[in-house]
Design a protein around this motif. Structure first.
Motif, PDB file in Angstrom:
ATOM      1  N   PRO A 197       0.837  -1.206   0.000  1.00 11.61           N
ATOM      2  CA  PRO A 197       0.000   0.000   0.000  1.00 11.61           C
ATOM      3  C   PRO A 197       0.868   1.251   0.000  1.00 11.61           C
ATOM      4  N   VAL A 198       0.386   2.292  -0.653  1.00  5.08           N
ATOM      5  CA  VAL A 198       1.189   3.507  -0.784  1.00  5.08           C
ATOM      6  C   VAL A 198       0.335   4.741  -0.528  1.00  5.08           C
ATOM      7  N   LEU A 199       0.925   5.696   0.195  1.00  4.12           N
ATOM      8  CA  LEU A 199       0.345   7.020   0.392  1.00  4.12           C
ATOM      9  C   LEU A 199       1.200   8.006  -0.390  1.00  4.12           C
ATOM     10  N   ALA A 200       0.581   8.766  -1.267  1.00  3.71           N
ATOM     11  CA  ALA A 200       1.284   9.817  -2.004  1.00  3.71           C
ATOM     12  C   ALA A 200       0.822  11.169  -1.475  1.00  3.71           C
ATOM     13  N   VAL A 201       1.775  12.109  -1.363  1.00  2.88           N
ATOM     14  CA  VAL A 201       1.490  13.450  -0.851  1.00  2.88           C
ATOM     15  C   VAL A 201       2.077  14.455  -1.828  1.00  2.88           C
ATOM     16  N   HIS A 202       1.314  15.524  -2.112  1.00  2.00           N
ATOM     17  CA  HIS A 202       1.794  16.510  -3.068  1.00  2.00           C
ATOM     18  C   HIS A 202       1.209  17.884  -2.739  1.00  2.00           C
ATOM     19  N   GLY A 203       1.989  18.936  -3.044  1.00  2.00           N
ATOM     20  CA  GLY A 203       1.495  20.289  -2.963  1.00  2.00           C
ATOM     21  C   GLY A 203       0.790  20.676  -4.249  1.00  2.00           C
ATOM     22  N   GLU A 204      -0.347  21.352  -4.134  1.00  2.29           N
ATOM     23  CA  GLU A 204      -1.146  21.616  -5.323  1.00  2.29           C
ATOM     24  C   GLU A 204      -0.468  22.573  -6.299  1.00  2.29           C
ATOM     25  N   HIS A 205       0.456  23.413  -5.827  1.00  2.00           N
ATOM     26  CA  HIS A 205       1.115  24.391  -6.686  1.00  2.00           C
ATOM     27  C   HIS A 205       2.547  23.981  -7.058  1.00  2.00           C
ATOM     28  N   ASP A 206       2.850  22.711  -6.937  1.00  2.00           N
ATOM     29  CA  ASP A 206       4.199  22.238  -7.231  1.00  2.00           C
ATOM     30  C   ASP A 206       4.448  22.281  -8.739  1.00  2.00           C
ATOM     31  N   THR A 207       5.341  23.165  -9.176  1.00  2.00           N
ATOM     32  CA  THR A 207       5.733  23.194 -10.586  1.00  2.00           C
ATOM     33  C   THR A 207       7.121  22.612 -10.790  1.00  2.00           C
ATOM     34  N   ASN A 208       7.740  22.164  -9.715  1.00  2.00           N
ATOM     35  CA  ASN A 208       9.010  21.444  -9.816  1.00  2.00           C
ATOM     36  C   ASN A 208       8.730  20.001 -10.231  1.00  2.00           C
ATOM     37  N   VAL A 209       8.004  19.282  -9.400  1.00  4.53           N
ATOM     38  CA  VAL A 209       7.481  17.957  -9.755  1.00  4.53           C
ATOM     39  C   VAL A 209       5.959  18.101  -9.801  1.00  4.53           C
ATOM     40  N   PRO A 210       5.359  18.107 -10.981  1.00  7.27           N
ATOM     41  CA  PRO A 210       3.919  18.358 -11.076  1.00  7.27           C
ATOM     42  C   PRO A 210       3.098  17.334 -10.294  1.00  7.27           C
ATOM     43  N   PRO A 211       1.962  17.741  -9.715  1.00  8.42           N
ATOM     44  CA  PRO A 211       1.121  16.818  -8.940  1.00  8.42           C
ATOM     45  C   PRO A 211       0.670  15.598  -9.726  1.00  8.42           C
ATOM     46  N   GLY A 212       0.631  15.702 -11.063  1.00  3.64           N
ATOM     47  CA  GLY A 212       0.242  14.549 -11.867  1.00  3.64           C
ATOM     48  C   GLY A 212       1.136  13.345 -11.661  1.00  3.64           C
ATOM     49  N   GLU A 213       2.368  13.561 -11.211  1.00  2.00           N
ATOM     50  CA  GLU A 213       3.269  12.428 -10.962  1.00  2.00           C
ATOM     51  C   GLU A 213       2.733  11.539  -9.843  1.00  2.00           C
ATOM     52  N   SER A 214       2.191  12.131  -8.791  1.00  2.00           N
ATOM     53  CA  SER A 214       1.597  11.343  -7.714  1.00  2.00           C
ATOM     54  C   SER A 214       0.240  10.796  -8.126  1.00  2.00           C
ATOM     55  N   GLU A 215      -0.550  11.622  -8.807  1.00  3.00           N
ATOM     56  CA  GLU A 215      -1.881  11.190  -9.224  1.00  3.00           C
ATOM     57  C   GLU A 215      -1.798   9.949 -10.118  1.00  3.00           C
ATOM     58  N   ARG A 216      -0.834   9.948 -11.017  1.00  2.00           N
ATOM     59  CA  ARG A 216      -0.672   8.835 -11.956  1.00  2.00           C
ATOM     60  C   ARG A 216      -0.340   7.533 -11.217  1.00  2.00           C
ATOM     61  N   PHE A 217       0.560   7.622 -10.262  1.00  2.00           N
ATOM     62  CA  PHE A 217       0.989   6.421  -9.542  1.00  2.00           C
ATOM     63  C   PHE A 217      -0.148   5.868  -8.683  1.00  2.00           C
ATOM     64  N   VAL A 218      -0.866   6.745  -7.992  1.00  3.55           N
ATOM     65  CA  VAL A 218      -1.977   6.297  -7.152  1.00  3.55           C
ATOM     66  C   VAL A 218      -3.086   5.674  -7.999  1.00  3.55           C
ATOM     67  N   ARG A 219      -3.399   6.307  -9.111  1.00  2.67           N
ATOM     68  CA  ARG A 219      -4.445   5.766  -9.985  1.00  2.67           C
ATOM     69  C   ARG A 219      -4.074   4.372 -10.507  1.00  2.67           C
ATOM     70  N   ALA A 220      -2.814   4.215 -10.920  1.00  2.00           N
ATOM     71  CA  ALA A 220      -2.375   2.916 -11.444  1.00  2.00           C
ATOM     72  C   ALA A 220      -2.381   1.855 -10.351  1.00  2.00           C
ATOM     73  N   ALA A 221      -2.000   2.228  -9.123  1.00  2.00           N
ATOM     74  CA  ALA A 221      -2.024   1.263  -8.026  1.00  2.00           C
ATOM     75  C   ALA A 221      -3.455   0.792  -7.757  1.00  2.00           C
ATOM     76  N   ARG A 222      -4.380   1.729  -7.717  1.00  2.09           N
ATOM     77  CA  ARG A 222      -5.771   1.354  -7.459  1.00  2.09           C
ATOM     78  C   ARG A 222      -6.328   0.466  -8.562  1.00  2.09           C
ATOM     79  N   GLU A 223      -5.977   0.744  -9.805  1.00  5.70           N
ATOM     80  CA  GLU A 223      -6.448  -0.079 -10.916  1.00  5.70           C
ATOM     81  C   GLU A 223      -5.969  -1.513 -10.799  1.00  5.70           C
ATOM     82  N   ARG A 224      -4.866  -1.717 -10.077  1.00  2.00           N
ATOM     83  CA  ARG A 224      -4.310  -3.066  -9.900  1.00  2.00           C
ATOM     84  C   ARG A 224      -4.677  -3.660  -8.555  1.00  2.00           C
ATOM     85  N   GLY A 225      -5.580  -3.008  -7.839  1.00  2.00           N
ATOM     86  CA  GLY A 225      -6.071  -3.545  -6.578  1.00  2.00           C
ATOM     87  C   GLY A 225      -5.176  -3.304  -5.392  1.00  2.00           C
ATOM     88  N   VAL A 226      -4.198  -2.436  -5.519  1.00  2.00           N
ATOM     89  CA  VAL A 226      -3.290  -2.116  -4.407  1.00  2.00           C
ATOM     90  C   VAL A 226      -3.843  -0.895  -3.683  1.00  2.00           C
TER      91      VAL A 226
END
Length: 706
Positions: free
Chosen positions: A639-668
């Motif tokens: 199981p994974v918890l991802a945390v991100h700042g909404e105004h992060d332009t260094n590492v865009p929030p989509g990087e965390s969103e993508r990983f969490v979405r893919a984990a959920r799609e695989r039942g994790v």
């Protein structure tokens, strides 16, 4: 030491010193430049005298003293967010004289008091994001204005003051729709793009195109004269004006991406680069001029494993005539260099296996008379050093304070960051407005002092880390343990107080915070050991550190977690998919999950700097794909918890969103915590408390027995 083009990654020909491909062939002056900043008046935002809503545990850092050394401007988070304050520099003065100079909620990053005492310059991050602007204010709180960075989408960075205080050097990064940056096929002409990663066009864009310009200006805070151009860089990841000589002839600048930093000496009269020399990563304030501008003192690792104090002798035109190592150590690096106001004394802070050692050294260097032959000028040198005892483990900043005095920003494993006054030939004394050591945390549980551990990687590379033992456990009792990974990757784990660790330890969990390959503080070879395909070994280092924590910690092999922020967030995701059965859970904070998407969404100057570390988004596409955690997402088990700042332009929030979405799609099981009004760093007290509490809740729940 002639200027070269090795920092240019986009193939544009003709980049020379601080000039770009459009420079005039005869004058070398750029034909276009980032538009000069225009000051923007702001309403008075000074707070009341005295200390409003005092927080018992607060931090103070980044001090800068007035010309006499009587008062200090500094950053303090006692109001819940880092803000600009002033207070007496004398450690014997009372706390009640502290004053809030800017009550706006935008976090303050850096501070610089003008040499004439009339202005205090500082940088802020609007909305907590990654774009910054430079402001100035009178010491009494009046006259507040934006000096640079007011244009939408632009960023501005603080440089040095002119020695007479009449102008401040600032660096401006052109917004994408700047007239100085015409379209070349990578973006629409004249398009208005608001600040923020969502405005990116989805392609990997490095500097050199419409986003490729940085310009340094001298700006008059009074507004009586127009800004004067100092330098323009095309395709450079950074550009910082580190010093200006007393005579107004020369400027010292730092440019280049991580791992390829350079010092430039530029003549202010014709903007010609007269000297280029590699310098070390880390603190951007790389050094300064000696009296008369005939010596440049630099913190540099040129030709060395560890950064040292270099003295570069200059002729009357600013060209180098000799370089010597004035002070160096075999097994540790010079981390901070600060010159006194008379330019004849320096403070040197050495990084010794993560802790700091400070020493005062006299600097010698003759000021030659006009017409003196270079051979007749004595070589500059550093005299015998005087060690300075430190009450905290780590020095984070050094600033001159009056005749012979200094201000030190210090941090320690059981103390909040604070500012200490160092008198001439004396020992540091805590300023009254800094938090007391006994107030670091509420009673009854004091902070934990870590112990060093020395893991060895599977390929034999020695590593290092700090182990924090949860209170109340027997020395040999196996405990659940969190492997915490720092960012960078060129940051370093230091023995400083971390409220997150304190929260985790309070739940009965140990913390092991290692330096895997790529970290700073262990020499250039170690820092470069993760370049390119070496990053696979860095991921394996995480597993090897976990194994060492089990053998020596002692951590419980069946109850391990991994977490980290920024690059550490990337390593967390990478370790979870490459060592799926080792960790019971993970917490990834502002981490990259897919390098192709990261390069397409991050700021162009960050992409430019990241190429040297990770690989080129086009030429190294396959390597970056293999290094991306998303390429092995099917292996994720924990199981994974991802945390991100909404105004992060260094590492865009989509990087965390993508990983969490893919984990959920695989039942994790996977969750995403988005922190409002935060960028790549979490700076607001309420958000930091929320982050610490929810992270510790997650780790405690998943590392509980059973």
């Amino acid at each position: 030491m002639a200027a070269d083009t090795r920092n240019t990654l986009t193939g544009h020909p003709g980049v020379r010193g601080p000039y770009g491909p459009d420079a005039d062939a005869d004058t070398h002056a750029p034909r276009t430049a980032v538009p000069a900043p225009e000051p923007v008046p702001l309403p008075d935002a000074a707070g009341p005298r005295g200390v409003p809503d005092r927080l018992t545990a607060h931090g103070c850092w980044y001090p800068s003293a007035d010309p006499g050394g009587d008062r200090a401007a500094f950053v303090c988070d006692r109001g819940g967010v880092p803000q600009l304050w002033t207070g007496p520099a004398d450690a014997l003065a009372g706390e009640g004289e502290a004053r809030l100079l800017d009550s706006d909620p935008d976090p303050v990053k850096e501070v610089s008091w003008s040499p004439d005492g009339r202005w205090i310059a500082y940088t802020t991050a609007p909305g907590g994001g990654e774009h910054t602007r430079v402001l100035c204010v009178r010491p009494d709180g009046g006259g507040r204005r934006i000096l640079a960075g007011a244009e939408p989408g632009s960023s501005a960075y603080l440089g040095r003051w002119r020695p007479d205080g009449t102008a401040l050097a600032v660096t401006v990064a052109a917004p994408p729709d700047s007239p100085a940056a015409p379209p070349d096929g990578t973006g629409p002409a004249g398009a208005s793009r608001p600040p923020g990663w969502t405005g990116r066009d989805g392609r990997a864009v490095l500097l050199g195109g419409p986003d490729g310009e940085l310009a340094a200006y001298l700006v008059d805070p009074e507004g009586g004269s127009a800004p004067a151009l100092l330098a323009v860089e095309y395709g450079a990841a950074t550009l910082r004006v580190c010093d200006l000589d007393d005579d107004g002839r020369l400027a010292l600048l730092r440019r280049g991406p991580r791992g390829r930093r350079e010092a430039l000496v530029v003549r202010q009269t014709d903007l010609r680069t007269t000297c280029v020399l590699p310098v070390a990563d880390g603190d951007p304030w790389i050094g300064g001029f000696g009296p008369g501008g005939r010596t440049v003192w630099l913190r540099s690792d040129n030709g060395r494993e560890y950064a040292a104090l270099l003295a570069v002798a200059l002729d009357a035109d600013g060209a180098p005539v000799g370089t010597t190592v004035a002070a160096g150590r075999a097994e540790c690096e010079l981390e901070h260099l600060a010159l006194g106001r008379d330019r004849r004394t320096a403070q040197l802070a050495w990084n010794v296996r993560g802790a700091s050692e400070l020493e005062t050294v006299p600097l010698s260097g003759a000021v030659p008379a006009p017409g003196t032959a270079p051979a007749a000028v004595p070589a500059p040198a550093a005299g015998p050093s005087r060690p300075v005892p430190l009450p905290h483990e780590v020095v984070t900043r050094i600033a001159p304070a009056g005749p012979g005095g200094w201000l030190l920003a210090l941090s320690g494993s059981r103390r909040r960051p604070g500012v200490w006054w160092l008198p001439r030939d004396g020992s540091p004394l805590r300023t009254a407005w800094s938090s007391r050591d006994e107030d670091a945390v509420p009673p009854p549980r004091p902070p934990v002092k870590p112990v060093p551990l020395r893991p060895v990687a599977r390929d034999g590379l020695p590593l290092q880390g700090w182990y924090y033992r949860a209170p109340g456990r027997a020395p040999t009792e196996p405990a659940p343990c969190v492997i915490h990974l720092h960012g960078g990757p060129e940051e370093q784990e230091r023995p400083v107080f971390n409220p997150l660790y304190h929260e985790i330890l309070g739940r009965g969990l140990d913390v092991f915070a290692p330096d895997v390959r790529g970290s700073a503080g262990h020499g250039r070879t170690f820092t470069d050991a993760d370049l390119g395909a070496g990053r696979f070994a860095a991921i394996d280092d995480v597993a090897d550190c976990a194994a060492h924590a089990v053998a020596e910690g002692p951590a419980d092999l069946s109850r391990l977690a991994v977490m980290g922020r920024s690059y550490g967030g990337y390593l967390t995701m990478a370790a979870l998919v490459r060592h799926p059965d080792l960790f019971r859970t993970g917490v990834a904070v502002c981490g990259m999950s897919d390098f192709a998407a990261f390069f397409a969404g991050t700021e162009p100057w960050i992409a430019q700097s990241a190429v040297h570390k990770y690989g080129h988004p086009e030429r190294d596409r396959e390597l970056l794909r293999a290094l991306s955690p998303m390429s092995r997402i099917d292996a994720l088990r924990a199981p994974v918890l991802a945390v991100h700042g909404e105004h992060d332009t260094n590492v865009p929030p989509g990087e965390s969103e993508r990983f969490v979405r893919a984990a959920r799609e695989r039942g994790v099981p996977a969750e995403l915590l988005t922190l409002r009004d935060e960028g790549h760093e979490f700076l607001r007290a309420e958000n930091r408390r929320l982050f610490r509490r929810l992270t510790a809740d997650w780790l405690e729940r998943h590392l509980s027995p059973g």
